[in-house]
Scaffold this motif. Structure first.
Motif, PDB file in Angstrom:
ATOM      1  N   CYS A   1       0.749  -1.136   0.086  1.00 44.54           N
ATOM      2  CA  CYS A   1       0.103  -0.015  -0.014  1.00 44.54           C
ATOM      3  C   CYS A   1       0.943   1.203  -0.002  1.00 44.54           C
ATOM      4  CB  CYS A   1      -0.897  -0.218   1.393  1.00 44.54           C
ATOM      5  SG  CYS A   1      -2.165  -1.522   1.273  1.00 44.54           S
ATOM      6  N   TYR A   2       1.776   1.129   0.712  1.00 43.89           N
ATOM      7  CA  TYR A   2       2.911   2.522   0.782  1.00 43.89           C
ATOM      8  C   TYR A   2       3.511   2.666  -0.343  1.00 43.89           C
ATOM      9  CZ  TYR A   2       1.762   3.835   5.532  1.00 43.89           C
ATOM     10  OH  TYR A   2       1.178   4.143   6.858  1.00 43.89           O
ATOM     11  N   ASN A   3       3.878   1.564  -1.287  1.00 38.37           N
ATOM     12  CA  ASN A   3       4.641   1.741  -2.397  1.00 38.37           C
ATOM     13  C   ASN A   3       3.744   1.669  -3.473  1.00 38.37           C
ATOM     14  OD1 ASN A   3       7.046   1.332  -1.093  1.00 38.37           O
ATOM     15  ND2 ASN A   3       7.297  -0.990  -1.295  1.00 38.37           N
ATOM     16  N   ASN A   4       2.468   2.251  -3.266  1.00 36.58           N
ATOM     17  CA  ASN A   4       1.444   2.596  -4.609  1.00 36.58           C
ATOM     18  C   ASN A   4       1.316   1.295  -5.371  1.00 36.58           C
ATOM     19  OD1 ASN A   4       1.030   5.378  -3.695  1.00 36.58           O
ATOM     20  ND2 ASN A   4       3.107   5.808  -4.623  1.00 36.58           N
ATOM     21  N   GLY A   5       1.193   0.106  -4.901  1.00 38.38           N
ATOM     22  CA  GLY A   5       0.678  -1.031  -5.305  1.00 38.38           C
ATOM     23  C   GLY A   5       2.117  -1.828  -6.001  1.00 38.38           C
ATOM     24  N   SER A   6       3.050  -1.499  -5.477  1.00 37.35           N
ATOM     25  CA  SER A   6       4.233  -2.269  -6.064  1.00 37.35           C
ATOM     26  C   SER A   6       4.724  -3.287  -4.964  1.00 37.35           C
ATOM     27  CB  SER A   6       5.085  -1.183  -6.609  1.00 37.35           C
ATOM     28  OG  SER A   6       6.368  -1.783  -7.146  1.00 37.35           O
ATOM     29  N   ILE A   7       5.116  -4.399  -5.355  1.00 38.04           N
ATOM     30  CA  ILE A   7       5.701  -5.287  -4.373  1.00 38.04           C
ATOM     31  C   ILE A   7       6.268  -6.350  -5.336  1.00 38.04           C
ATOM     32  CG2 ILE A   7       3.719  -6.822  -4.222  1.00 38.04           C
ATOM     33  CD1 ILE A   7       4.523  -7.245  -1.162  1.00 38.04           C
ATOM     34  N   GLU A   8       7.365  -6.990  -4.766  1.00 40.56           N
ATOM     35  CA  GLU A   8       8.163  -8.236  -5.149  1.00 40.56           C
ATOM     36  C   GLU A   8       7.476  -9.481  -4.790  1.00 40.56           C
ATOM     37  OE1 GLU A   8      12.489 -10.185  -5.658  1.00 40.56           O
ATOM     38  OE2 GLU A   8      12.212  -8.475  -4.744  1.00 40.56           O
ATOM     39  N   ILE A   9       6.750 -10.277  -5.487  1.00 42.32           N
ATOM     40  CA  ILE A   9       6.412 -11.561  -5.193  1.00 42.32           C
ATOM     41  C   ILE A   9       7.245 -12.629  -5.522  1.00 42.32           C
ATOM     42  CG2 ILE A   9       4.269 -13.110  -5.621  1.00 42.32           C
ATOM     43  CD1 ILE A   9       2.405 -10.474  -6.093  1.00 42.32           C
ATOM     44  N   SER A  10       7.623 -13.514  -4.506  1.00 44.56           N
ATOM     45  CA  SER A  10       8.423 -14.586  -4.627  1.00 44.56           C
ATOM     46  C   SER A  10       7.831 -15.903  -4.012  1.00 44.56           C
ATOM     47  CB  SER A  10       9.734 -14.129  -3.828  1.00 44.56           C
ATOM     48  OG  SER A  10       9.436 -14.139  -2.464  1.00 44.56           O
ATOM     49  N   PRO A  11       8.475 -16.948  -4.363  1.00 43.31           N
ATOM     50  CA  PRO A  11       7.822 -18.163  -3.930  1.00 43.31           C
ATOM     51  C   PRO A  11       7.734 -18.206  -2.221  1.00 43.31           C
ATOM     52  CG  PRO A  11       9.684 -18.823  -5.476  1.00 43.31           C
ATOM     53  CD  PRO A  11       9.626 -17.195  -5.122  1.00 43.31           C
ATOM     54  N   THR A  12       8.465 -17.441  -1.749  1.00 48.50           N
ATOM     55  CA  THR A  12       8.165 -17.484  -0.133  1.00 48.50           C
ATOM     56  C   THR A  12       7.286 -16.675   0.272  1.00 48.50           C
ATOM     57  OG1 THR A  12       9.966 -15.838  -0.064  1.00 48.50           O
ATOM     58  CG2 THR A  12      10.840 -18.099   0.079  1.00 48.50           C
ATOM     59  N   ASN A  13       6.801 -15.889  -0.559  1.00 53.86           N
ATOM     60  CA  ASN A  13       5.674 -14.893   0.073  1.00 53.86           C
ATOM     61  C   ASN A  13       4.258 -15.274  -0.863  1.00 53.86           C
ATOM     62  OD1 ASN A  13       6.001 -13.237  -2.043  1.00 53.86           O
ATOM     63  ND2 ASN A  13       7.203 -11.679  -1.009  1.00 53.86           N
ATOM     64  N   LEU A  14       4.388 -15.647  -1.827  1.00 56.25           N
ATOM     65  CA  LEU A  14       3.050 -15.833  -2.615  1.00 56.25           C
ATOM     66  C   LEU A  14       1.760 -16.325  -2.035  1.00 56.25           C
ATOM     67  CD1 LEU A  14       1.668 -15.532  -5.234  1.00 56.25           C
ATOM     68  CD2 LEU A  14       2.546 -17.889  -6.118  1.00 56.25           C
ATOM     69  N   SER A  15       2.091 -17.545  -1.487  1.00 59.46           N
ATOM     70  CA  SER A  15       0.876 -17.987  -0.650  1.00 59.46           C
ATOM     71  C   SER A  15       0.198 -17.208   0.319  1.00 59.46           C
ATOM     72  CB  SER A  15       1.470 -19.230  -0.172  1.00 59.46           C
ATOM     73  OG  SER A  15       2.088 -19.211   0.918  1.00 59.46           O
ATOM     74  N   PHE A  16       1.302 -16.527   1.104  1.00 63.12           N
ATOM     75  CA  PHE A  16       0.731 -15.795   2.101  1.00 63.12           C
ATOM     76  C   PHE A  16      -0.036 -14.240   1.689  1.00 63.12           C
ATOM     77  CE2 PHE A  16       4.805 -17.208   4.013  1.00 63.12           C
ATOM     78  CZ  PHE A  16       4.241 -18.245   4.449  1.00 63.12           C
ATOM     79  N   LEU A  17       0.688 -13.752   0.441  1.00 68.30           N
ATOM     80  CA  LEU A  17       0.164 -12.529  -0.060  1.00 68.30           C
ATOM     81  C   LEU A  17      -1.354 -12.912  -0.793  1.00 68.30           C
ATOM     82  CD1 LEU A  17       3.344 -10.649  -1.687  1.00 68.30           C
ATOM     83  CD2 LEU A  17       1.775 -10.097   0.326  1.00 68.30           C
ATOM     84  N   HIS A  18      -1.347 -14.060  -1.394  1.00 62.42           N
ATOM     85  CA  HIS A  18      -2.524 -14.530  -2.143  1.00 62.42           C
ATOM     86  C   HIS A  18      -3.564 -14.361  -0.984  1.00 62.42           C
ATOM     87  CE1 HIS A  18      -5.000 -16.071  -5.440  1.00 62.42           C
ATOM     88  NE2 HIS A  18      -5.029 -17.111  -4.653  1.00 62.42           N
ATOM     89  N   SER A  19      -3.437 -15.138   0.037  1.00 63.12           N
ATOM     90  CA  SER A  19      -4.362 -15.479   1.083  1.00 63.12           C
ATOM     91  C   SER A  19      -4.765 -14.001   1.707  1.00 63.12           C
ATOM     92  CB  SER A  19      -4.053 -16.396   2.258  1.00 63.12           C
ATOM     93  OG  SER A  19      -3.794 -17.687   1.695  1.00 63.12           O
TER      94      SER A  19
END
Length: 542
Positions: free
Chosen positions: A66-84
């Motif tokens: 949210c603070y990066n105006n909708g920009s984030i690096e999605i990786s195998p280590t955080n995909l499932s968490f971010l998706h949920s």
């Protein structure tokens, strides 16, 4: 852009974040609906989440998005968490034309098939290590990772049976996310089970999902079975008692879904010995015993000599063998070949001889073992008789009824002459057993006498006269042996006299047969000199 923190967020009791309510709400439909028009006001609020996916670490990633105006690096280590978390926070809103978090995670999911082997394992490990709630979104990520992982195993096994090309390197991804030496990696690649160690980092739930996927893709059941046993041994090294129970229950459950002959009998018995020392469910034990029982004919005596459960005073676990036998016969005798039943009967007789000297073995258990198989499974009861002899020698305090019940398991008609001789002199057996043995031997003698009186018992041609005489000599020897046995039975003079009479009759028949053979020999010599037609020869014995 200036911002201030007017929203306090408590995430699962792990951490408290102070964030800009307006900024967060502009991306999150959930918070926007929660605050309504007050989202733009200067009032301070506090939100408490009890089941935020991924916990405080994942909320921090969402806040950074949210603070990066909708920009984030999605990786195998955080995909499932971010998706949920994206679905939990209803982050389908876009700000200034950027993609929302749900869209970004969905696109990343579509690219899972291009992940490396190491990335797939990392993603799965992250899910199990963070103890994420089992929601639909998390399950979809896990399932996609497992599908891709198992799919590569299936392709490797189908395209190249050679171990060197059946490794993950042939697909351009690393073997494992674990730090291992180069030598260890080379050794792992040289085997067909190179992936055992990698998948062993997964917890029981993920392993069970992976195995089901392997079965559905028709991977070799033998390989799957070996992996499950490898997983059990590896996890048992550091597992506590309760965890061992859960592991072995999972392993047995999945073994039941495989072909019952995919795992060696020795390994199954080893697993059963471990299981019997744990507090596992009765259902799990019964399922494993069911698989083993179906293959009872593969057992050895040593494999059946399992110590009795703790607290029991008898030496071996007789109840276990009885349950295995019940499973072996569970499908009905027509479904079990005669050769297999005979092998099991020999094994059971050896087992009876081994447990018979146990002074704590109850008569009811001995009888249950002796009568577990049908009479048709044995051609001879000699081994069972000797086991009974040992049992009666050790258990001298049996009642007359108990002794009678034990001896009633014998089929006296299938005892050899030697065993009958021994029984006739054996004071440990009741007199009723002796009488039954006498009657059965009398029946055999009548049959022998009938054969001796039957002309067909002699040779049907001159060329077989020697064989007929050999059979007659053998019959005579048997009858003499029986007569010798009955001589010691002074209480039955009538039977002894009858046997002696039959012996004389057999001797007379032997003389007649010998004369007939002499005549046949003379006729054969006459035939060779006169070139007679063989069909013109009379047949004295046919």
């Amino acid at each position: 852009m200036d911002s201030f923190c007017d929203l306090e967020v408590d995430v699962n009791g792990e951490a408290v974040f102070m964030v800009d309510k307006k900024r967060i709400s502009s991306f999150s439909g959930r918070l926007s609906h929660l605050f309504g028009k007050s989202a733009s006001s200067g009032s301070s609020f506090k939100v408490i989440f009890h089941d935020f996916p991924g916990g405080a670490e994942t909320f921090e990633l969402v806040a950074r998005f949210c603070y990066n105006n909708g920009s984030i690096e999605i990786s195998p280590t955080n995909l499932s968490f971010l998706h949920s978390a994206a679905y939990f926070m209803e982050m389908s809103r876009s700000v200034s034309g950027t993609e929302n978090l749900i869209e970004l995670t969905e696109k990343s999911l579509e690219e899972i098939s291009y992940w490396t082997w190491s990335d797939l394992l990392l993603a799965l490990k992250q899910n199990q290590n963070q103890n994420m709630p089992e929601d639909v979104k998390t399950a979809s990520v896990v399932q996609k990772c497992l599908d891709t992982l198992v799919g590569r195993l299936a392709v490797a096994s189908e395209t190249s049976p050679c171990p060197s090309t059946s490794s993950p390197e042939s697909f351009g991804f690393r073997i494992s996310c674990d730090s291992r030496s180069t030598e260890s990696l080379k050794t792992s690649c040289s085997r067909a089970n190179w992936w055992f160690e990698d998948l062993s980092v997964l917890n029981q739930n993920l392993v069970e999902l992976a195995v089901k996927n392997m079965v559905s893709r028709k991977l070799d059941h033998g390989m799957i079975g070996r992996f499950l046993l490898h997983y059990q041994k590896l996890k048992f090294i550091s597992a506590q008692s309760d965890e061992k129970c859960r592991i072995i229950e999972m392993v047995v459950s999945n073994l039941c879904s495989l072909d019952h002959w995919s795992v060696s009998f020795k390994n199954l018995m080893g697993l059963l010995r471990i299981l019997l020392n744990l507090n596992v469910s009765k259902c799990t034990r019964s399922r494993l015993e069911g698989i083993i029982g179906l293959r009872m004919d593969e057992a050895t005596l040593d494999s059946l000599l399992v110590p009795s459960p703790h607290g029991m005073n008898y030496l071996y676990d007789v109840n276990l063998v009885l349950r295995l036998l019940k499973s072996f016969l569970g499908g009905g005798l027509p479904k079990v070949s005669n050769d297999r039943i005979i092998r099991v009967s020999h094994l059971l007789d050896s087992y009876l001889a081994e447990v018979a000297p146990d002074p704590c073995l109850k008569p009811s258990k001995f009888i249950a073992l002796a009568t577990a198989l049908p009479d048709s499974s044995r051609d001879s009861y000699d081994e069972m008789y000797h086991a009974m002899d040992m049992y009666l020698e050790v258990h001298t305090d049996l009642t007359e009824e108990e002794t009678f019940n034990i001896c009633s398991a014998l089929n006296y008609e299938k005892l050899s002459a030697e065993a009958c001789v021994h029984l006739s002199k054996n004071a440990k057996f009741p007199s009723s057993s002796t009488v039954q043995a006498l009657l059965s031997q009398q029946t055999k003698l009548k049959s022998l006498l009938h054969d001796a009186n039957n002309p067909k018992s002699c040779s049907s041609s001159p060329g077989t006269g020697g064989g007929a005489r050999s059979r007659k000599d053998e019959s005579s020897q048997q009858i003499v042996l029986y007569a010798g046995k009955f001589d010691v039975m002074t209480e039955n003079e009538n039977i002894r006299a009858h046997l002696q009479g039959m012996q004389c009759r057999v001797t007379e028949l032997e003389k007649v047969c010998q004369k007939m053979q002499t005549q046949v020999a003379k006729m054969m010599r006459s035939k060779s000199s006169n070139n007679m037609n063989p069909r013109s020869l009379p047949r004295f014995c046919s």
